[in-house]
Design a protein around this motif. Structure first.
Motif, short mmCIF file in Angstrom:
data_model
loop_
_atom_site.label_atom_id
_atom_site.label_comp_id
_atom_site.label_asym_id
_atom_site.label_seq_id
_atom_site.Cartn_x
_atom_site.Cartn_y
_atom_site.Cartn_z
N CYS A 1 0.93 -1.16 -0.07
CA CYS A 1 0.03 0.07 0.04
C CYS A 1 0.93 1.12 0.21
O CYS A 1 1.98 1.54 0.94
N PRO A 2 0.45 2.04 -1.03
CA PRO A 2 1.50 3.41 -0.99
C PRO A 2 1.20 4.47 0.20
O PRO A 2 2.34 5.25 0.39
N HIS A 3 0.14 4.09 0.87
CA HIS A 3 -0.22 5.23 1.77
C HIS A 3 0.48 4.90 3.08
O HIS A 3 0.55 5.65 4.00
N CYS A 4 0.83 3.70 3.44
CA CYS A 4 1.59 3.41 4.68
C CYS A 4 2.88 2.63 4.63
O CYS A 4 3.10 1.61 5.31
N LYS A 5 3.50 2.66 3.49
CA LYS A 5 4.80 1.90 3.24
C LYS A 5 5.73 2.42 3.96
O LYS A 5 6.20 3.74 4.17
N VAL A 6 6.44 1.47 4.73
CA VAL A 6 7.65 1.81 5.52
C VAL A 6 8.65 0.78 5.51
O VAL A 6 8.47 -0.52 4.76
N GLU A 7 9.97 1.07 5.70
CA GLU A 7 11.04 0.15 5.52
C GLU A 7 10.86 -0.69 6.65
O GLU A 7 10.53 -0.61 7.63
N GLN A 8 11.33 -2.17 6.07
CA GLN A 8 11.31 -3.38 7.16
C GLN A 8 12.75 -3.89 7.33
O GLN A 8 13.33 -3.91 6.28
N MET A 9 13.23 -4.29 8.44
CA MET A 9 14.49 -4.80 8.64
C MET A 9 14.36 -6.37 8.73
O MET A 9 13.45 -7.05 9.34
N VAL A 10 15.09 -7.02 7.88
CA VAL A 10 14.96 -8.40 7.83
C VAL A 10 16.47 -9.10 8.05
O VAL A 10 17.15 -8.71 7.76
N GLU A 11 16.54 -10.12 8.90
CA GLU A 11 17.66 -10.85 9.19
C GLU A 11 18.44 -11.43 8.10
O GLU A 11 17.77 -12.24 7.23
N PRO A 12 19.64 -11.12 7.92
CA PRO A 12 20.06 -11.94 6.78
C PRO A 12 20.46 -13.20 6.77
O PRO A 12 20.28 -13.91 5.77
N THR A 13 20.30 -14.04 7.82
CA THR A 13 20.37 -15.52 7.93
C THR A 13 18.94 -16.02 7.09
O THR A 13 18.95 -17.04 6.75
N TYR A 14 17.85 -15.11 7.60
CA TYR A 14 16.54 -15.80 7.21
C TYR A 14 16.70 -15.46 5.51
O TYR A 14 16.04 -16.38 5.01
N LEU A 15 17.11 -14.36 5.00
CA LEU A 15 17.16 -14.15 3.78
C LEU A 15 18.04 -15.13 2.97
O LEU A 15 17.77 -15.66 1.77
N LEU A 16 19.05 -15.76 3.45
CA LEU A 16 19.96 -16.77 2.88
C LEU A 16 19.23 -18.16 3.02
O LEU A 16 19.06 -18.83 1.81
N LYS A 17 18.21 -18.35 3.94
CA LYS A 17 17.76 -19.55 3.93
C LYS A 17 16.41 -19.75 2.82
O LYS A 17 16.20 -20.85 2.50
N ILE A 18 15.93 -18.49 2.75
CA ILE A 18 14.77 -18.46 1.72
C ILE A 18 15.45 -18.42 0.17
O ILE A 18 14.46 -18.26 -0.82
N GLY A 19 16.74 -18.32 0.10
CA GLY A 19 17.35 -17.89 -1.33
C GLY A 19 17.15 -16.93 -1.92
O GLY A 19 17.55 -16.73 -3.21
N PHE A 20 17.21 -15.75 -1.10
CA PHE A 20 17.45 -14.54 -1.63
C PHE A 20 18.97 -14.19 -2.12
O PHE A 20 19.88 -14.67 -1.33
N PRO A 21 19.32 -13.53 -3.02
CA PRO A 21 20.68 -13.48 -3.45
C PRO A 21 21.42 -12.98 -2.60
O PRO A 21 21.15 -11.96 -2.21
N ALA A 22 22.66 -13.89 -2.22
CA ALA A 22 23.53 -13.47 -1.17
C ALA A 22 24.23 -12.04 -1.17
O ALA A 22 24.39 -11.36 -0.45
N ASP A 23 24.59 -12.04 -2.45
CA ASP A 23 25.44 -10.89 -2.91
C ASP A 23 24.58 -9.56 -2.98
O ASP A 23 25.26 -8.39 -3.06
N GLU A 24 23.17 -9.50 -2.67
CA GLU A 24 22.23 -8.23 -2.70
C GLU A 24 21.75 -8.03 -1.42
O GLU A 24 21.11 -7.10 -1.37
N ILE A 25 21.95 -8.61 -0.42
CA ILE A 25 21.42 -8.63 0.82
C ILE A 25 21.82 -7.10 1.55
O ILE A 25 20.89 -6.65 1.81
N ALA A 26 23.12 -6.96 1.37
CA ALA A 26 23.39 -5.62 1.98
C ALA A 26 23.04 -4.53 1.32
O ALA A 26 22.94 -3.31 2.08
N THR A 27 22.65 -4.47 0.01
CA THR A 27 22.43 -3.16 -0.77
C THR A 27 20.99 -3.04 -0.90
O THR A 27 20.53 -2.11 -1.51
N THR A 28 20.15 -3.98 -0.47
CA THR A 28 18.76 -4.06 -0.69
C THR A 28 17.93 -3.41 0.35
O THR A 28 18.18 -3.82 1.68
#
Length: 583
Positions: free
Chosen positions: A456-483
C-alpha cells in the motif's frame, strides 16, 4: 438547533463572520432549491475550505461536545441495541456508550434537528452527543451492524418481496427498491467499492456467511446477525437476476448478470451448488474496463517483455500461459492479442466466457449445453482462415491435438494450462497423450505467472530483515547488504492489511535447440527447468525477488505464491518428521 443558533456557533468558533455566514446560507438555499442534496453543514464545511475533522473539532470545542476518534472506540452489543438499526443508518448516528443512564451517540452534523430528535426519541433515555467524521461513522456502522443491516429490518416487516429485475439496471449507493433487492445491490456495491473480484454466499447451520475476495485473499464481511432468516429470499433474488431456475435447488446452476455501477459495465458470473444447509452462491465480478491492460503495463522485466514481443509476432507455433485460476492469464493473453491486432491479421478466439470484447477480433463463447466445446469450436475456427487463434484453455487431448495441428500448419496459437510452473506444461501435454516430438516442434514458449499483492503506497515503511533468514529462503546473497525491504504498516486505505492492488511475477521459458531434445526424450520437469535456468530463464521466485528489490511487494508475498514443499522443508530445518508422518 435553529438557524440563529448555528450562526452564533459559527461565529464563536471563528469559522465564519456574520457576513460570510449570511452569504453562505443564501447560496446553500439556492442550491437546495435547485435539487442539491447537500446539507447546510456539509456546504459550510466545503465553503470554509477546512478538512471535516478539523472543522468538527472546532465545533466540538465551541459546543462543549466530545470529538471522537472512532478507530479507538469499541461499541458493546448491548449499547448498539439502544437505538434501532433504521435510525442509526438513516441519520448516521452511532451509539458509543451507556453510562449513568445516559447514552452517548456520535453524529457528524450537530445542526440536523431531525437527526437529534429521532435519536432522542428512539433512545428513550437521556442522550449526550459527540462529533465524529461522517465517513468514520459510516464505516463503524457497517462494522458493528453489518452491511445492509437497515435493509434487513425492512425485510423483516415485509410479507411479500418483489423479485423482478429491470433490464440495464444501474446499481447506486442509495438504492430505494424493495428490501431484498436493495440488500443484494448493497452487497454488490460494497464489493465493488472494496475492489473485490468474488463474492461468496456460504450457508451453514446457524448463519449465512458472506465473504469478499480482495487482492486474492478472502475477507469475511460484517453482516447482521439475523441474515440467516432471509437466506432463501436472498439466494432466490440472485438466481432471478442471473436467469436461473429458482425452483431447482438440487442441481448446480450457472448464470450471468450485467449491471452498471458508477457508469461502469460490470459482468457478474454466478454459480450455485447445493450444500447441506442450502445453496452456496459464488459471484465473479468482471469490470470490463479494468480487464484490459497493455503489454507494457503488466510488470514484465525489460528482457522478458522484449522476448515476448518477438514471440507474439511469429507466424506459427504455440504460446502457453500457465498458472492457477485467478492468476491473470486471460489479462496477459488479451494484452498480447491487442498488441498484434491489425487489419492485416485475422484473429479468432474461443473462450469460456468472453471476458473482454476486443474490437477487430472475432470472439466465440463456449456453449457446452449445445455442444459448442473448445475442441468443436477450434475445429471450425481453422476453416475460417485465421492467422492467430486463442483457445481459452487446453483441457483435454482432443483440444490439445487440434491446437498443435493448427500450430504445425501455419497458425499462431495462444492458450492456457493449469500447471505449477513453466516446465511442467511440457509433461502435462505429453501426459494428455500428445507425442513428445509434436510438443517439441510446436510449442515456442511457456509463460508461467502468479499474482502478488503490492505494498500500500499510503502506509509503506522500511522493514528490517535478518540476513540469515534471507539466505535460508534463497534471496541472492550478494544483494542482501544493498537491498532495502519494505512492508505496509496498515491504514484505512488498505483495510489495515498493508497491501493494495496486485501485480504479476513471471517465468518465461523459451524453447530452443537445447530444450527440444529433452522434451522428445520425456525428460522430467525438474531437468527441463534446470536447463532453462542455465539458458537464462528467470524463475517465478527470482522475478519475485526483483520486485521486492524495487519496493513493489514483500518477501512474504513472494513466498506465499511460489512456495513449494522443498522450500518449506528448508524453512523448518531438521524437523523432517513433519513431512514423513501420515496426516
Amino acid at each position: 438547533m435553529a438557524l440563529p443558533s448555528i450562526k452564533s456557533v459559527f461565529e464563536r468558533a471563528q469559522l465564519a463572520t456574520s457576513g460570510q455566514f449570511d452569504e453562505w446560507l443564501k447560496a446553500w438555499r439556492v442550491a437546495a432549491e435547485s435539487g442539491s442534496p447537500e446539507s447546510l453543514f456539509t456546504f459550510m464545511c466545503r465553503e470554509r475550505g477546512v478538512a471535516e475533522d478539523i472543522f468538527l473539532q472546532q465545533l466540538a470545542a465551541t459546543l462543549g461536545w466530545a470529538f471522537l476518534d472512532l478507530k479507538k472506540v469499541t461499541v458493546e452489543p448491548a449499547v448498539r441495541n439502544k437505538i434501532s438499526t433504521k435510525v442509526a443508518f438513516q441519520f448516521g448516528a452511532l451509539p458509543i456508550s451507556f453510562e449513568n443512564e445516559t447514552l452517548t451517540v456520535a453524529v457528524s452534523n450537530p445542526f440536523n434537528n431531525a437527526l437529534l430528535n429521532a435519536v432522542q426519541f428512539d433512545a428513550r433515555s437521556p442522550v449526550k452527543f459527540a462529533l465524529a467524521p461522517a465517513a468514520e461513522i459510516e464505516k463503524s456502522l457497517k462494522k458493528y451492524y453489518g452491511v445492509g443491516a437497515e435493509t434487513l429490518d425492512e425485510m423483516a416487516g415485509e410479507e411479500t418481496m418483489e423479485l423482478e429485475i429491470a433490464n440495464d439496471k444501474e446499481i447506486t449507493e442509495d438504492d430505494q427498491e424493495a428490501s431484498v433487492i436493495k440488500f443484494v445491490n448493497q452487497v454488490v456495491w460494497e464489493a465493488f467499492k472494496d475492489r473485490a473480484t468474488d463474492i461468496h454466499f456460504e450457508p451453514s447451520e446457524d448463519e449465512l456467511r458472506i465473504r469478499y475476495r480482495i487482492d486474492g485473499i478472502l475477507h469475511q464481511t460484517p453482516m447482521p446477525a439475523q441474515l440467516k432468516r432471509f437466506q432463501a429470499a436472498i439466494i432466490s433474488r440472485i438466481k432471478v437476476m442471473s436467469g436461473m431456475n429458482i425452483a431447482e435447488k438440487r442441481l448446480p446452476q450457472d448464470g450471468r448478470i450485467n449491471v452498471r455501477i458508477k457508469g461502469e459495465e460490470l459482468d457478474i458470473r454466478v454459480s450455485t451448488v447445493p450444500t447441506v444447509y442450502g445453496e452456496s452462491v459464488s459471484l465473479r465480478l468482471l469490470t470490463r474496463g479494468k480487464i484490459f491492460m497493455s503489454l507494457d503495463k503488466l510488470g514484465f522485466a525489460p528482457r522478458d517483455e522484449a522476448a515476448l514481443r518477438e514471440l507474439i509476432i511469429k507466424p506459427h507455433g504455440i504460446l502457453l500461459v500457465t498458472g492457477p485460476t485467478g492468476s491473470g492469464k486471460s489479462t496477459t493473453l488479451y494484452a498480447a492479442l491487442s498488441t498484434i491486432n491489425s487489419v492485416q491479421k485475422r484473429i479468432i478466439t474461443i473462450e469460456e466466457p468472453v471476458e473482454y470484447e476486443l474490437k477487430g477480433i472475432n470472439q466465440i463463447s463456449v456453449r457446452s449445453d449445445i455442444g459448442l466445446t473448445f475442441a468443436m469450436g477450434l475445429r471450425h475456427i481453422l476453416r475460417q482462415d485465421p492467422n492467430v487463434v486463442m483457445v481459452g484453455e487446453i483441457r483435454d487431448l482432443e483440444t490439445a491435438e487440434i491446437a498443435i495441428r493448427a500450430a504445425l500448419t501455419g497458425h499462431l496459437v495462444f492458450s492456457t494450462l493449469h500447471t505449477n510452473d513453466s516446465a511442467s506444461a511440457f509433461t502435462r501435454l505429453i501426459d494428455m497423450g500428445i507425442e513428445p516430438f509434436l510438443v517439441a516442434s510446436s510449442v515456442e514458449a511457456i509463460l508461467a505467472q502468479r499474482l502478488v499483492r503490492t505494498i500500500c503506497p499510503h502506509c509503506k515503511v522500511e522493514q528490517m530483515v535478518e540476513p540469515t533468514y534471507l539466505l535460508k529462503i534463497g534471496f541472492p546473497a550478494d544483494e542482501i547488504a544493498t537491498t532495502k525491504f519494505y512492508r505496509g504498516a496498515g491504514c484505512e486505505e488498505c483495510r489495515m492489511l498493508g497491501y493494495q492492488g496486485r501485480l504479476a511475477i513471471y517465468e518465461l521459458l523459451v524453447v530452443n535447440e537445447s530444450i527440444r531434445p529433452l522434451i522428445m526424450n520425456r525428460a522430467p520437469a525438474s531437468t527441463l527447468m534446470a536447463k532453462a535456468v542455465e539458458q537464462g530463464t528467470r524463475t517465478l521466485r527470482v522475478d519475485g525477488w526483483n520486485k521486492v528489490k524495487l519496493g513493489i511487494t514483500t518477501i512474504e508475498e513472494v513466498l506465499r505464491v511460489t512456495q513449494t514443499e522443498e522450500h518449506l522443508k528448508s524453512l523448518v530445518g531438521d524437523r523432517t518428521e513433519i513431512w514423513t508422518k501420515p496426516a
